[in-house]
Design an enzyme around this catalytic site. Sequence first.
Site, PDB file in Angstrom:
ATOM      1  CE1 TYR A 167      -3.939   2.191   0.599  1.00 28.25           C
ATOM      2  CE2 TYR A 167      -2.625   3.175   2.345  1.00 28.25           C
ATOM      3  CZ  TYR A 167      -3.748   3.196   1.524  1.00 28.25           C
ATOM      4  OH  TYR A 167      -4.656   4.229   1.627  1.00 28.25           O
ATOM      5  NE  ARG A 222     -10.979   1.723   6.209  1.00 21.82           N
ATOM      6  CZ  ARG A 222     -11.203   2.464   5.128  1.00 21.82           C
ATOM      7  NH1 ARG A 222     -10.458   3.517   4.903  1.00 21.82           N
ATOM      8  NH2 ARG A 222     -12.161   2.156   4.281  1.00 21.82           N
ATOM      9  CB  VAL A 223      -9.062   2.005  14.591  1.00 23.51           C
ATOM     10  CG1 VAL A 223      -9.034   3.482  14.208  1.00 23.51           C
ATOM     11  CG2 VAL A 223      -9.088   1.837  16.081  1.00 23.51           C
ATOM     12  NE  ARG A 246      -2.878   5.189  12.651  1.00 27.43           N
ATOM     13  CZ  ARG A 246      -1.808   4.622  13.235  1.00 27.43           C
ATOM     14  NH1 ARG A 246      -1.151   5.261  14.195  1.00 27.43           N
ATOM     15  NH2 ARG A 246      -1.406   3.430  12.853  1.00 27.43           N
ATOM     16  CG  ASP A 286      -0.201   0.004  14.071  1.00 30.31           C
ATOM     17  OD1 ASP A 286      -1.148  -0.666  13.646  1.00 30.31           O
ATOM     18  OD2 ASP A 286      -0.329   1.113  14.619  1.00 30.31           O
TER      19      ASP A 286
HETATM   20  P1  NAD Z   1     -12.526   1.768   0.052  1.00 32.65           P
HETATM   21  O1  NAD Z   1     -11.864   0.437   0.122  1.00 32.65           O
HETATM   22  O2  NAD Z   1     -13.860   1.928   0.703  1.00 32.65           O
HETATM   23  O3  NAD Z   1     -12.685   2.231  -1.452  1.00 32.65           O
HETATM   24  C1  NAD Z   1     -11.803   1.875  -2.477  1.00 32.65           C
HETATM   25  C2  NAD Z   1     -12.619   1.600  -3.733  1.00 32.65           C
HETATM   26  O4  NAD Z   1     -11.707   1.280  -4.804  1.00 32.65           O
HETATM   27  C3  NAD Z   1     -13.550   0.404  -3.570  1.00 32.65           C
HETATM   28  O5  NAD Z   1     -14.838   0.737  -4.060  1.00 32.65           O
HETATM   29  C4  NAD Z   1     -12.893  -0.682  -4.405  1.00 32.65           C
HETATM   30  O6  NAD Z   1     -13.819  -1.632  -4.910  1.00 32.65           O
HETATM   31  C5  NAD Z   1     -12.211   0.127  -5.479  1.00 32.65           C
HETATM   32  N1  NAD Z   1     -11.071  -0.552  -6.106  1.00 32.65           N
HETATM   33  C6  NAD Z   1     -10.059  -1.200  -5.483  1.00 32.65           C
HETATM   34  N2  NAD Z   1      -9.190  -1.692  -6.391  1.00 32.65           N
HETATM   35  C7  NAD Z   1      -9.676  -1.317  -7.610  1.00 32.65           C
HETATM   36  C8  NAD Z   1      -9.242  -1.541  -8.945  1.00 32.65           C
HETATM   37  N3  NAD Z   1      -8.119  -2.236  -9.213  1.00 32.65           N
HETATM   38  N4  NAD Z   1      -9.980  -1.034  -9.960  1.00 32.65           N
HETATM   39  C9  NAD Z   1     -11.134  -0.343  -9.706  1.00 32.65           C
HETATM   40  N5  NAD Z   1     -11.579  -0.110  -8.475  1.00 32.65           N
HETATM   41  C10 NAD Z   1     -10.859  -0.591  -7.436  1.00 32.65           C
HETATM   42  O7  NAD Z   1     -11.485   2.824   0.645  1.00 32.65           O
HETATM   43  P2  NAD Z   1     -11.671   4.375   0.958  1.00 32.65           P
HETATM   44  O8  NAD Z   1     -11.464   4.579   2.398  1.00 32.65           O
HETATM   45  O9  NAD Z   1     -12.903   4.880   0.329  1.00 32.65           O
HETATM   46  O10 NAD Z   1     -10.394   4.980   0.221  1.00 32.65           O
HETATM   47  C11 NAD Z   1     -10.504   5.596  -1.052  1.00 32.65           C
HETATM   48  C12 NAD Z   1      -9.146   6.138  -1.473  1.00 32.65           C
HETATM   49  O11 NAD Z   1      -8.687   7.088  -0.522  1.00 32.65           O
HETATM   50  C13 NAD Z   1      -8.076   5.061  -1.583  1.00 32.65           C
HETATM   51  O12 NAD Z   1      -7.260   5.331  -2.697  1.00 32.65           O
HETATM   52  C14 NAD Z   1      -7.289   5.221  -0.307  1.00 32.65           C
HETATM   53  O13 NAD Z   1      -5.952   4.831  -0.458  1.00 32.65           O
HETATM   54  C15 NAD Z   1      -7.418   6.719  -0.060  1.00 32.65           C
HETATM   55  N6  NAD Z   1      -7.254   7.016   1.369  1.00 32.65           N
HETATM   56  C16 NAD Z   1      -8.276   6.766   2.249  1.00 32.65           C
HETATM   57  C17 NAD Z   1      -8.088   7.027   3.594  1.00 32.65           C
HETATM   58  C18 NAD Z   1      -9.172   6.799   4.611  1.00 32.65           C
HETATM   59  O14 NAD Z   1      -8.936   7.011   5.807  1.00 32.65           O
HETATM   60  N7  NAD Z   1     -10.364   6.400   4.247  1.00 32.65           N
HETATM   61  C19 NAD Z   1      -6.867   7.545   4.037  1.00 32.65           C
HETATM   62  C20 NAD Z   1      -5.855   7.754   3.122  1.00 32.65           C
HETATM   63  C21 NAD Z   1      -6.062   7.505   1.776  1.00 32.65           C
HETATM   64  N1  UDP Z   2      -6.396  -0.636  15.736  1.00 31.99           N
HETATM   65  C1  UDP Z   2      -6.766  -1.187  16.957  1.00 31.99           C
HETATM   66  N2  UDP Z   2      -7.787  -2.088  16.976  1.00 31.99           N
HETATM   67  C2  UDP Z   2      -8.481  -2.456  15.866  1.00 31.99           C
HETATM   68  C3  UDP Z   2      -8.111  -1.877  14.623  1.00 31.99           C
HETATM   69  C4  UDP Z   2      -7.065  -0.976  14.594  1.00 31.99           C
HETATM   70  O1  UDP Z   2      -6.183  -0.879  17.997  1.00 31.99           O
HETATM   71  O2  UDP Z   2      -9.413  -3.278  15.974  1.00 31.99           O
HETATM   72  C5  UDP Z   2      -5.309   0.338  15.713  1.00 31.99           C
HETATM   73  C6  UDP Z   2      -4.217   0.032  14.688  1.00 31.99           C
HETATM   74  O3  UDP Z   2      -3.255  -0.844  15.222  1.00 31.99           O
HETATM   75  C7  UDP Z   2      -3.668   1.410  14.419  1.00 31.99           C
HETATM   76  C8  UDP Z   2      -4.885   2.320  14.565  1.00 31.99           C
HETATM   77  O4  UDP Z   2      -5.840   1.579  15.305  1.00 31.99           O
HETATM   78  O5  UDP Z   2      -2.714   1.765  15.388  1.00 31.99           O
HETATM   79  C9  UDP Z   2      -5.495   2.741  13.250  1.00 31.99           C
HETATM   80  O6  UDP Z   2      -5.714   1.584  12.483  1.00 31.99           O
HETATM   81  P1  UDP Z   2      -6.458   1.609  11.071  1.00 31.99           P
HETATM   82  O7  UDP Z   2      -6.336   0.225  10.497  1.00 31.99           O
HETATM   83  O8  UDP Z   2      -7.811   2.177  11.214  1.00 31.99           O
HETATM   84  O9  UDP Z   2      -5.631   2.655  10.190  1.00 31.99           O
HETATM   85  P2  UDP Z   2      -4.075   2.890   9.903  1.00 31.99           P
HETATM   86  O10 UDP Z   2      -3.232   2.004  10.770  1.00 31.99           O
HETATM   87  O11 UDP Z   2      -3.911   2.599   8.471  1.00 31.99           O
HETATM   88  O12 UDP Z   2      -3.886   4.315  10.274  1.00 31.99           O
END
Ligand code: NAD
Ligand code: UDP
Length: 317
Positions: free
Chosen positions: A149, A190-191, A215, A277
């Site tokens: 990722y 996710r947390v 976070r 992490d």
């Molecule tokens: P999500 O998993 O809910 O959405 C991702 C979407 O992309 C899904 O609908 C999935 O089916 C689609 N997808 C995955 N691989 C694909 C492919 N090869 N072709 C077409 N579609 C594909 O995640 P999200 O939280 O909505 O995140 C959306 C974007 O924002 C991502 O690029 C993620 O990296 C970025 N982002 C999200 C967060 C967050 O906290 N939610 C933080 C940082 C970055």
């Molecule tokens: N985390 C946790 N319990 C859970 C899921 C996540 O303590 O059931 C912690 C995880 O280890 C991290 C933080 O929460 O430190 C955020 O995790 P998340 O997967 O939401 O996002 P990211 O690590 O990508 O920021």
Amino acid sequence: MSERNTETVMVTGGLGFLGSHLCDQLIAAGRDVLCVDNQFTGTKQNVRHLLGSDRFEFLRHDVTCPLYVEVGQIYNLACPASPIHYQRDPVQTTKTSVHGAINLLGLAKRLRARILQASTSEVYGDPEVHPQLESYWGRVNPIGVRSCYDEGKRCAETLFFDYFRQHGLDIKVVRIFNTYGPRMRPDDGRVVSSFIVQALKNEDITVFGDGQQTRSFCYVDDLVAGLIRMMQTEAGFTGPVNLGDPTEITVLELAETILRLTRSRSRVVMKPLPADDPRQRQPDITLARSSLDWEPRTSLEEGLHRTVAYFRKLLYA
Ligand code: NAD
Ligand code: UDP
């Protein structure tokens, strides 16, 4: 005969958590939207209310394959974002970020379309600089379980900036920090979603490690408004720009807040910390404030209230 529809905005990953909210805000602003998604983590349920609209179209497609459509703007959000989902098929995760960026940048080059990349705070890895500024290059493990990722997203940023320098493409790069809200999947690990679902079911709240890692959580509506603001900036303003809420809390504090808001009988249990992490994460959003006139408006309590209401309905209605 096809006519280029330069008004249409393409959202890859549009069935996902953030993407579906972005489709909502774009449609509400009067735009035509082409939602492209392979349904890896996203679901049509998230856009069910848009499917009858003349201004909304869904195309099932994997961005690792080239795509031939006529659009005016591209938001590239396609990529699973939850660690358990992006680690399920790590090779596909890297391909989605890297091949996906190459295909979409190629499309944008042919169309001379503006293209925005949804990058991530993960490009900073486990940061030594706190809070994280856009000028910080990060500390990422290139061979760990999160690397598919983190490095995929870093390489996508590289491709965006090379298309900008080499081909004069109109690019925008945002680095999104942890975002939460309705339409997160209850099982995505996710947390915020995990803790809320556990609390509502009165199951153990699984805090990883000692819970002292931090976070900073941004509510989805605020984040999506920031994406649209960035897309509207003048040509030549590329970013990267951090988008997130600077209010930093520990994972343990988050667990306690969710327990209080849900009036849950759950107890907190400690589980092993996953590999790599990050210990701390907090965006410096000075650039977003000055260049986008943007900052989050929704407090954590308010955002959590709305998210709890969503999950309560999802689980029990
Ligand atoms: P999500 O998993 O809910 O959405 C991702 C979407 O992309 C899904 O609908 C999935 O089916 C689609 N997808 C995955 N691989 C694909 C492919 N090869 N072709 C077409 N579609 C594909 O995640 P999200 O939280 O909505 O995140 C959306 C974007 O924002 C991502 O690029 C993620 O990296 C970025 N982002 C999200 C967060 C967050 O906290 N939610 C933080 C940082 C970055
Ligand atoms: N985390 C946790 N319990 C859970 C899921 C996540 O303590 O059931 C912690 C995880 O280890 C991290 C933080 O929460 O430190 C955020 O995790 P998340 O997967 O939401 O996002 P990211 O690590 O990508 O920021």
